[in-house]
Design a protein around this motif. Structure first.
Motif, PDB file in Angstrom:
ATOM      1  N   TRP A 163       0.867  -1.312  -0.148  1.00 31.69           N
ATOM      2  CA  TRP A 163       0.107  -0.007  -0.008  1.00 31.69           C
ATOM      3  C   TRP A 163       0.894   1.385   0.043  1.00 31.69           C
ATOM      4  CZ3 TRP A 163      -5.126  -0.434   3.490  1.00 31.69           C
ATOM      5  CH2 TRP A 163      -5.950   0.834   2.911  1.00 31.69           C
ATOM      6  N   ARG A 214       1.262   4.064  -2.896  1.00 34.04           N
ATOM      7  CA  ARG A 214       0.622   5.412  -2.702  1.00 34.04           C
ATOM      8  C   ARG A 214       2.012   6.477  -3.201  1.00 34.04           C
ATOM      9  NH1 ARG A 214       0.004   7.163   3.648  1.00 34.04           N
ATOM     10  NH2 ARG A 214       2.366   6.931   3.361  1.00 34.04           N
ATOM     11  N   MET A 247      -8.026  -7.321  -0.960  1.00 33.56           N
ATOM     12  CA  MET A 247      -8.892  -6.625  -1.182  1.00 33.56           C
ATOM     13  C   MET A 247      -8.412  -5.261  -1.603  1.00 33.56           C
ATOM     14  SD  MET A 247     -11.954  -5.265  -0.526  1.00 33.56           S
ATOM     15  CE  MET A 247     -12.865  -6.730   0.092  1.00 33.56           C
ATOM     16  N   LEU A 248      -7.112  -4.837  -1.128  1.00 27.39           N
ATOM     17  CA  LEU A 248      -6.585  -3.571  -1.655  1.00 27.39           C
ATOM     18  C   LEU A 248      -6.546  -3.568  -3.198  1.00 27.39           C
ATOM     19  CD1 LEU A 248      -4.723  -1.016  -1.268  1.00 27.39           C
ATOM     20  CD2 LEU A 248      -2.732  -2.506  -1.171  1.00 27.39           C
ATOM     21  N   THR A 249      -6.074  -4.780  -3.626  1.00 22.25           N
ATOM     22  CA  THR A 249      -6.177  -5.025  -5.089  1.00 22.25           C
ATOM     23  C   THR A 249      -7.357  -4.474  -5.776  1.00 22.25           C
ATOM     24  OG1 THR A 249      -4.604  -6.747  -4.915  1.00 22.25           O
ATOM     25  CG2 THR A 249      -5.840  -6.542  -6.813  1.00 22.25           C
ATOM     26  N   VAL A 250      -8.511  -4.963  -5.204  1.00 25.28           N
ATOM     27  CA  VAL A 250      -9.698  -4.642  -5.932  1.00 25.28           C
ATOM     28  C   VAL A 250     -10.155  -3.031  -5.529  1.00 25.28           C
ATOM     29  CG1 VAL A 250     -12.367  -4.992  -5.400  1.00 25.28           C
ATOM     30  CG2 VAL A 250     -10.723  -6.900  -5.399  1.00 25.28           C
ATOM     31  N   LYS A 251      -9.607  -2.468  -4.432  1.00 23.42           N
ATOM     32  CA  LYS A 251     -10.138  -1.260  -3.998  1.00 23.42           C
ATOM     33  C   LYS A 251      -9.145  -0.166  -5.186  1.00 23.42           C
ATOM     34  CE  LYS A 251     -12.941  -1.443  -0.587  1.00 23.42           C
ATOM     35  NZ  LYS A 251     -14.272  -0.894  -1.017  1.00 23.42           N
ATOM     36  N   LEU A 252      -7.941  -0.599  -5.227  1.00 26.78           N
ATOM     37  CA  LEU A 252      -7.213   0.126  -6.288  1.00 26.78           C
ATOM     38  C   LEU A 252      -7.623   0.159  -7.599  1.00 26.78           C
ATOM     39  CD1 LEU A 252      -3.404  -0.667  -4.888  1.00 26.78           C
ATOM     40  CD2 LEU A 252      -4.795   1.529  -4.929  1.00 26.78           C
ATOM     41  N   ALA A 273     -10.368  -0.235  -8.810  1.00 18.77           N
ATOM     42  CA  ALA A 273     -11.687   0.333  -8.940  1.00 18.77           C
ATOM     43  C   ALA A 273     -11.326   1.856  -9.197  1.00 18.77           C
ATOM     44  CB  ALA A 273     -12.666   0.310  -7.881  1.00 18.77           C
ATOM     45  N   GLU A 274     -10.558   2.416  -8.589  1.00 21.84           N
ATOM     46  CA  GLU A 274     -10.051   3.750  -8.525  1.00 21.84           C
ATOM     47  C   GLU A 274      -9.206   4.267  -9.553  1.00 21.84           C
ATOM     48  OE1 GLU A 274      -8.487   4.875  -4.487  1.00 21.84           O
ATOM     49  OE2 GLU A 274      -9.940   3.818  -3.486  1.00 21.84           O
ATOM     50  N   ARG A 334      -9.223   2.610 -12.602  1.00 20.31           N
ATOM     51  CA  ARG A 334      -9.728   2.286 -14.047  1.00 20.31           C
ATOM     52  C   ARG A 334      -9.920   3.223 -14.983  1.00 20.31           C
ATOM     53  NH1 ARG A 334     -12.732  -2.179 -14.812  1.00 20.31           N
ATOM     54  NH2 ARG A 334     -13.031  -2.428 -12.532  1.00 20.31           N
ATOM     55  N   GLY A 360      -8.535  -5.776 -11.284  1.00 13.81           N
ATOM     56  CA  GLY A 360      -9.196  -6.436 -10.056  1.00 13.81           C
ATOM     57  C   GLY A 360      -9.459  -7.490 -10.080  1.00 13.81           C
TER      58      GLY A 360
END
Length: 228
Positions: free
Chosen positions: A114, A118, A161-166, A168-169, A171, A217
């Protein structure tokens, strides 16, 4: 500066990370492998014809210094492979786990990736690729009913889960973010009996070099989706 695509592979002085870096170099990618120890990073890079940097993914200052070096040297980034990790706590169970060990696993396997994302994502070009090296141990489906390695498993599930969130953001920037399980590989951590390192690394390189219509994702092993 370079006209070739630029990749960073963390935790890459040995094992899967080193092999991922080697395969990327072989594909003509300007590859920067990183490690906490400067001498080991330099020696590994010289072996495969890569550049190198010093990064402790658990330390904000270390990551920020590397970000500045990368920005000054290349100005951009196309591929990020978050490979740094470990803490395979085979001798623990969740009921009596040493929470200090759990904290160390989370600090590297989750927060390390993470922290690097960042810092480096502002440098990433549109259409870049992020690969989080995960594990089937972090899959709810694959580990249902299985005990052991609680710190490692929980940290890898959180990385997923971090993978999924990143994904989405990012894309809108056409940056594909995927998690990859390299499988049981014969490394220092995996031990004898695993598959060849080159085979495990190949799935990571596949995700790092996906074309314009790349999935994002997702969770993959050997180029095939696996369940979360």
């Amino acid at each position: 500066m370079t006209e070739r695509p630029v990749a960073v592979v963390t935790g890459a002085n040995r094992g899967i990370g080193l092999e991922v870096a080697r395969q990327l170099v072989a594909r003509g990618v300007e590859t920067v492998l990183t490690a906490r120890d400067p001498a080991r990073a330099r020696a590994a890079a010289e072996r495969i014809g890569a550049a190198h940097g010093v990064v402790d993914v658990a330390d904000d200052g270390s990551v920020d210094r590397f970000q500045g070096w990368l920005r000054d040297r290349y100005g951009t980034l196309h591929v990020l492979v978050n490979n740094a990790g470990g803490h395979y706590d085979a001798g623990q169970d969740a009921v009596s786990a040493d929470l200090a060990v759990v904290g160390e696993a989370l600090a590297v396997n989750l927060l390390g990736a993470w922290r690097v994302c960042r810092a480096l994502l502002p440098l990433m070009a549109e259409g870049g690729r992020v690969v989080n090296v995960s594990s089937g141990a972090g899959s709810f489906a694959e580990t249902a009913g299985a005990a052991g390695t609680p710190a490692y498993a929980v940290s890898k599930a959180a990385l997923n889960m971090l993978t999924v969130k990143l994904a989405a953001e990012l894309r809108h920037r056409r940056i594909a973010v995927n998690a990859v399980c390299p499988g049981w590989v014969a490394t220092d951590m995996g031990g004898a009996g695993g598959r060849p390192v080159a085979d495990g690394a190949a799935g990571v390189v596949w995700a790092a070099t996906l074309g314009p219509d790349a999935p994002t994702g997702g969770f993959f092993r050997d180029g095939h989706p696996i369940p979360w």
